[in-house]
Design a protein around this motif. Structure first.
Motif, PDB file in Angstrom:
ATOM      1  N   VAL A 260       0.828  -1.209   0.000  1.00 10.64           N
ATOM      2  CA  VAL A 260       0.000   0.000   0.000  1.00 10.64           C
ATOM      3  C   VAL A 260       0.861   1.257   0.000  1.00 10.64           C
ATOM      4  CG1 VAL A 260      -1.665   1.340   1.350  1.00 10.64           C
ATOM      5  CG2 VAL A 260      -1.981  -1.117   1.076  1.00 10.64           C
ATOM      6  N   ASN A 261       1.871   1.299   0.861  1.00  9.70           N
ATOM      7  CA  ASN A 261       2.702   2.503   0.964  1.00  9.70           C
ATOM      8  C   ASN A 261       3.467   2.779  -0.329  1.00  9.70           C
ATOM      9  OD1 ASN A 261       1.854   3.060   3.576  1.00  9.70           O
ATOM     10  ND2 ASN A 261       3.493   1.836   4.490  1.00  9.70           N
ATOM     11  N   SER A 262       3.994   1.724  -0.949  1.00  7.77           N
ATOM     12  CA  SER A 262       4.717   1.900  -2.215  1.00  7.77           C
ATOM     13  C   SER A 262       3.779   2.336  -3.330  1.00  7.77           C
ATOM     14  CB  SER A 262       5.412   0.599  -2.606  1.00  7.77           C
ATOM     15  OG  SER A 262       6.354   0.242  -1.627  1.00  7.77           O
ATOM     16  N   ALA A 263       2.574   1.764  -3.358  1.00  6.30           N
ATOM     17  CA  ALA A 263       1.589   2.150  -4.367  1.00  6.30           C
ATOM     18  C   ALA A 263       1.189   3.614  -4.182  1.00  6.30           C
ATOM     19  CB  ALA A 263       0.362   1.247  -4.283  1.00  6.30           C
ATOM     20  N   LEU A 264       0.970   4.017  -2.930  1.00  8.62           N
ATOM     21  CA  LEU A 264       0.622   5.421  -2.670  1.00  8.62           C
ATOM     22  C   LEU A 264       1.769   6.348  -3.065  1.00  8.62           C
ATOM     23  CD1 LEU A 264      -1.282   5.120   0.725  1.00  8.62           C
ATOM     24  CD2 LEU A 264      -2.240   5.818  -1.489  1.00  8.62           C
ATOM     25  N   ALA A 265       2.998   5.948  -2.802  1.00 11.44           N
ATOM     26  CA  ALA A 265       4.156   6.763  -3.183  1.00 11.44           C
ATOM     27  C   ALA A 265       4.235   6.898  -4.704  1.00 11.44           C
ATOM     28  CB  ALA A 265       5.440   6.154  -2.636  1.00 11.44           C
TER      29      ALA A 265
ATOM     30  N   ASN B 235      -8.255   4.497   1.553  1.00 16.34           N
ATOM     31  CA  ASN B 235      -9.464   4.042   2.262  1.00 16.34           C
ATOM     32  C   ASN B 235      -9.498   2.523   2.378  1.00 16.34           C
ATOM     33  OD1 ASN B 235     -10.335   6.659   2.654  1.00 16.34           O
ATOM     34  ND2 ASN B 235     -11.649   6.652   0.837  1.00 16.34           N
ATOM     35  N   TRP B 236      -9.063   1.827   1.337  1.00 15.64           N
ATOM     36  CA  TRP B 236      -8.996   0.367   1.395  1.00 15.64           C
ATOM     37  C   TRP B 236      -8.045  -0.059   2.504  1.00 15.64           C
ATOM     38  CZ3 TRP B 236      -4.981  -3.105   0.705  1.00 15.64           C
ATOM     39  CH2 TRP B 236      -5.342  -4.450   0.600  1.00 15.64           C
ATOM     40  N   ASP B 237      -6.886   0.597   2.600  1.00 14.42           N
ATOM     41  CA  ASP B 237      -5.901   0.274   3.631  1.00 14.42           C
ATOM     42  C   ASP B 237      -6.483   0.513   5.025  1.00 14.42           C
ATOM     43  OD1 ASP B 237      -3.299  -0.499   4.605  1.00 14.42           O
ATOM     44  OD2 ASP B 237      -2.915   1.631   4.984  1.00 14.42           O
ATOM     45  N   VAL B 238      -7.167   1.625   5.209  1.00 18.89           N
ATOM     46  CA  VAL B 238      -7.791   1.917   6.514  1.00 18.89           C
ATOM     47  C   VAL B 238      -8.818   0.841   6.845  1.00 18.89           C
ATOM     48  CG1 VAL B 238      -9.315   3.528   7.732  1.00 18.89           C
ATOM     49  CG2 VAL B 238      -7.363   4.400   6.432  1.00 18.89           C
ATOM     50  N   HIS B 239      -9.614   0.461   5.870  1.00 14.42           N
ATOM     51  CA  HIS B 239     -10.636  -0.568   6.071  1.00 14.42           C
ATOM     52  C   HIS B 239      -9.975  -1.906   6.444  1.00 14.42           C
ATOM     53  CE1 HIS B 239     -14.452  -2.638   5.651  1.00 14.42           C
ATOM     54  NE2 HIS B 239     -13.874  -3.514   4.829  1.00 14.42           N
ATOM     55  N   GLN B 240      -8.906  -2.280   5.762  1.00  9.30           N
ATOM     56  CA  GLN B 240      -8.200  -3.531   6.057  1.00  9.30           C
ATOM     57  C   GLN B 240      -7.624  -3.521   7.467  1.00  9.30           C
ATOM     58  OE1 GLN B 240      -8.250  -6.299   4.055  1.00  9.30           O
ATOM     59  NE2 GLN B 240      -9.684  -4.998   2.946  1.00  9.30           N
ATOM     60  N   ARG B 241      -7.093  -2.394   7.892  1.00  8.87           N
ATOM     61  CA  ARG B 241      -6.535  -2.291   9.243  1.00  8.87           C
ATOM     62  C   ARG B 241      -7.628  -2.422  10.300  1.00  8.87           C
ATOM     63  NH1 ARG B 241      -1.419   1.721   9.276  1.00  8.87           N
ATOM     64  NH2 ARG B 241      -0.731   1.284   7.157  1.00  8.87           N
TER      65      ARG B 241
ATOM     66  N   GLN C  19      -7.911  -5.230  13.104  1.00  8.74           N
ATOM     67  CA  GLN C  19      -8.049  -4.844  14.522  1.00  8.74           C
ATOM     68  C   GLN C  19      -9.281  -5.506  15.125  1.00  8.74           C
ATOM     69  OE1 GLN C  19      -8.603  -0.661  15.186  1.00  8.74           O
ATOM     70  NE2 GLN C  19      -7.788  -0.775  17.267  1.00  8.74           N
ATOM     71  N   ALA C  20     -10.384  -5.525  14.377  1.00  7.04           N
ATOM     72  CA  ALA C  20     -11.599  -6.157  14.881  1.00  7.04           C
ATOM     73  C   ALA C  20     -11.393  -7.652  15.059  1.00  7.04           C
ATOM     74  CB  ALA C  20     -12.757  -5.881  13.934  1.00  7.04           C
ATOM     75  N   ALA C  21     -10.686  -8.280  14.116  1.00  7.75           N
ATOM     76  CA  ALA C  21     -10.426  -9.714  14.217  1.00  7.75           C
ATOM     77  C   ALA C  21      -9.525 -10.013  15.403  1.00  7.75           C
ATOM     78  CB  ALA C  21      -9.767 -10.212  12.924  1.00  7.75           C
ATOM     79  N   THR C  22      -8.562  -9.148  15.654  1.00  6.50           N
ATOM     80  CA  THR C  22      -7.660  -9.333  16.798  1.00  6.50           C
ATOM     81  C   THR C  22      -8.431  -9.166  18.095  1.00  6.50           C
ATOM     82  OG1 THR C  22      -5.837  -8.443  15.498  1.00  6.50           O
ATOM     83  CG2 THR C  22      -5.522  -8.536  17.869  1.00  6.50           C
ATOM     84  N   THR C  23      -9.304  -8.176  18.177  1.00  2.32           N
ATOM     85  CA  THR C  23     -10.099  -7.924  19.381  1.00  2.32           C
ATOM     86  C   THR C  23     -11.056  -9.082  19.622  1.00  2.32           C
ATOM     87  OG1 THR C  23      -9.976  -5.560  18.899  1.00  2.32           O
ATOM     88  CG2 THR C  23     -11.624  -6.270  20.503  1.00  2.32           C
TER      89      THR C  23
END
Length: 190
Positions: A37-42, A172-178, A182-186
């Motif tokens: 994601v970070n490389s694609a955004l860059a 937005n996709w990256d935020v959604h994935q995170r 996080q929900a799965a971890t919780t």
């Protein structure tokens, strides 16, 4: 069907301006280009910056042409006025700029030729007919070039919009994935 804009893939372009592709599915896009994601955004931010540089160049060319066209039209008017006065025995009275802010008045008798500045401190003498033809051709070329520039700018603005939308979609996709992670971890901790 997912479209992609890979840094290495050949993409269609318009007069050297690479086309941006709309990304329907971010996950497929990321796997196709092989970037995180970070490389694609860059990459997308860099492309957006390149579009901005090209836009500044095109806007400068557009301003130059928009300033040039009225000058050519004024020259055409003067030569046409000389043509209309031909044979009448009436002198043409004109004010002309000697240097910035300094004008002089001239009385131009019936003449068969005119001198035109071609640029780079070059002036040539032409018959009125040749001058009219040259100026008309220059005016047509300048207007045609302006039309192409306007089309290029519109294409460029479309590419900027597509790239901005793609950046937003990837982010937005990256935020959604995170959030999903996080929900799965919780949930698994409970």
């Amino acid at each position: 069907m997912a479209a992609s804009a890979s840094p290495s893939a050949s993409v269609p372009e318009r007069r050297g301006i690479p086309a941006a592709s709309f990304v329907e599915d971010v996950q497929i896009y990321l796997s196709q280009i092989g970037l995180d994601v970070n490389s694609a955004l860059a990459f997308l931010q860099e492309r957006l910056q390149q579009y901005r540089v090209v836009e500044m160049k095109l806007l400068a060319q557009q301003r130059d042409l928009q300033a040039k066209i009225p000058d050519i039209e004024k020259c055409l008017d003067v030569v046409a006025t000389l043509q209309a006065k031909k044979g009448t025995g009436e002198a043409l009275t004109a004010d002309f700029e000697v240097s910035e802010g300094i004008y002089s008045r001239a009385h131009v008798e019936d003449t068969d030729s005119v001198c035109l500045w071609l640029g780079a401190n070059v002036m040539l003498e032409y018959s009125r007919e040749e001058a009219m033809a040259l100026l008309q051709k220059n005016l047509e070329n300048a207007k045609a070039s302006l039309e192409v520039l306007v089309a290029d700018l519109q294409f460029l603005r479309d590419q900027v919009t597509i790239t901005q939308v793609t950046i937003a979609r990837v982010y937005n996709w990256d935020v959604h994935q995170r959030r999903l992670q996080q929900a799965a971890t919780t949930t698994s901790e409970s």
